[in-house]
Design a protein around this motif. Sequence first.
Motif, PDB file in Angstrom:
ATOM      1  N   LEU A  95      26.924  -1.859   3.236  1.00  0.00           N
ATOM      2  CA  LEU A  95      26.391  -1.847   1.979  1.00  0.00           C
ATOM      3  C   LEU A  95      24.483  -2.894   2.480  1.00  0.00           C
ATOM      4  O   LEU A  95      23.898  -2.757   2.159  1.00  0.00           O
ATOM      5  N   LEU A  96      25.268  -3.672   3.724  1.00  0.00           N
ATOM      6  CA  LEU A  96      23.547  -4.499   4.457  1.00  0.00           C
ATOM      7  C   LEU A  96      22.783  -3.508   4.714  1.00  0.00           C
ATOM      8  O   LEU A  96      21.857  -3.070   5.013  1.00  0.00           O
ATOM      9  N   LEU A 153      20.986  -1.814   2.075  1.00  0.00           N
ATOM     10  CA  LEU A 153      20.519  -2.610   1.229  1.00  0.00           C
ATOM     11  C   LEU A 153      18.736  -2.329   2.390  1.00  0.00           C
ATOM     12  O   LEU A 153      17.818  -2.422   1.169  1.00  0.00           O
ATOM     13  N   ASP A 154      19.208  -1.928   3.387  1.00  0.00           N
ATOM     14  CA  ASP A 154      17.975  -2.148   4.139  1.00  0.00           C
ATOM     15  C   ASP A 154      17.139  -0.700   3.752  1.00  0.00           C
ATOM     16  O   ASP A 154      15.914  -0.681   3.835  1.00  0.00           O
ATOM     17  N   LEU A 205      17.020   0.704   1.172  1.00  0.00           N
ATOM     18  CA  LEU A 205      16.270   0.546   0.061  1.00  0.00           C
ATOM     19  C   LEU A 205      15.341  -0.515   0.079  1.00  0.00           C
ATOM     20  O   LEU A 205      14.140  -0.181  -0.515  1.00  0.00           O
ATOM     21  N   ALA A 206      15.147  -1.144   0.135  1.00  0.00           N
ATOM     22  CA  ALA A 206      14.237  -2.204   1.209  1.00  0.00           C
ATOM     23  C   ALA A 206      13.005  -1.677   1.713  1.00  0.00           C
ATOM     24  O   ALA A 206      11.059  -1.792   1.329  1.00  0.00           O
ATOM     25  N   ARG A 211      13.560   2.756  -5.602  1.00  0.00           N
ATOM     26  CA  ARG A 211      14.213   1.850  -6.517  1.00  0.00           C
ATOM     27  C   ARG A 211      16.140   2.631  -7.035  1.00  0.00           C
ATOM     28  O   ARG A 211      16.370   3.245  -6.415  1.00  0.00           O
ATOM     29  N   ILE A 236      19.485   2.223  -5.783  1.00  0.00           N
ATOM     30  CA  ILE A 236      20.438   0.473  -6.692  1.00  0.00           C
ATOM     31  C   ILE A 236      21.888   1.356  -7.524  1.00  0.00           C
ATOM     32  O   ILE A 236      22.835   0.947  -6.812  1.00  0.00           O
ATOM     33  N   ILE A 276      24.298   1.749  -4.542  1.00  0.00           N
ATOM     34  CA  ILE A 276      24.445   0.664  -4.265  1.00  0.00           C
ATOM     35  C   ILE A 276      25.796  -0.087  -5.251  1.00  0.00           C
ATOM     36  O   ILE A 276      26.902  -0.716  -4.938  1.00  0.00           O
ATOM     37  N   ARG A 277      25.435  -0.307  -6.525  1.00  0.00           N
ATOM     38  CA  ARG A 277      26.326  -0.504  -7.623  1.00  0.00           C
ATOM     39  C   ARG A 277      28.177   0.344  -6.797  1.00  0.00           C
ATOM     40  O   ARG A 277      28.670  -0.900  -7.501  1.00  0.00           O
TER      41      ARG A 277
END
Lengths: 111, 111
Positions: free
Chosen positions: B84-85, B88-89, B91-92, B96, B100, B103-104
């Motif tokens: 997950l981390l 998120l990296d 995604l950053a 979008r 996202i 991830i959900r």
Amino acid sequence: MEDRFKMSILLDLYGTLLTDKQRDILNLYYNDDLSLAEIAENMETSRQAVFDIIKRCHKILLEYESRLGLMQKEISRENSKGELLGMLDGLAEGSRSGEISEIRSFVIENL
Amino acid sequence: MEDRFKMSILLDLYGTLLTDKQRDILNLYYNDDLSLAEIAENMETSRQAVFDIIKRCHKILLEYESRLGLMQKEISRENSKGELLGMLDGLAEGSRSGEISEIRSFVIENL
């Protein structure tokens, strides 16, 4: 939390620590909603014996929860998960980096 | 996994299911790295008694893990968290909505 519902959850979490017979009887009682008499007939034993086993296992399951707290941890994890999903929803609407860093910290601390 | 390290983790996870004395002895052995003789002196008992308790609790802890699998679940959760981390990296860096939503789904299925 309603007792029957709680016992059903504890049975899911700690059932493997009971004997097969204990687990079967508690399953019939808490999940299949059979009466003591029906379970007694089903297991070819007395209603009193079934009652004693349920009463004893009720105590055992509560004792495991008081020592390991798996149900409490599960509830807390579900809350964290809900919170994370809410943050992701928020992120999807607005825009980036501050929020993402906040999500990262949240995941690291809570999940 | 190295045995001493594994036992130390199992002691963290299931230590509350042991007696205070058993837990103390295992803590001295697996976490504080004391020798059997040192523990025996510390607890005012024989080296053999300490050895027997460690041997017996070693078996008990492995039995709990085989029934509840908390260490295995912890490992699997840590892996999910790392994944997950990583997402998120990713995604950053890019942008979008597809990610996202991915991830959900991941959070819903894994955490």
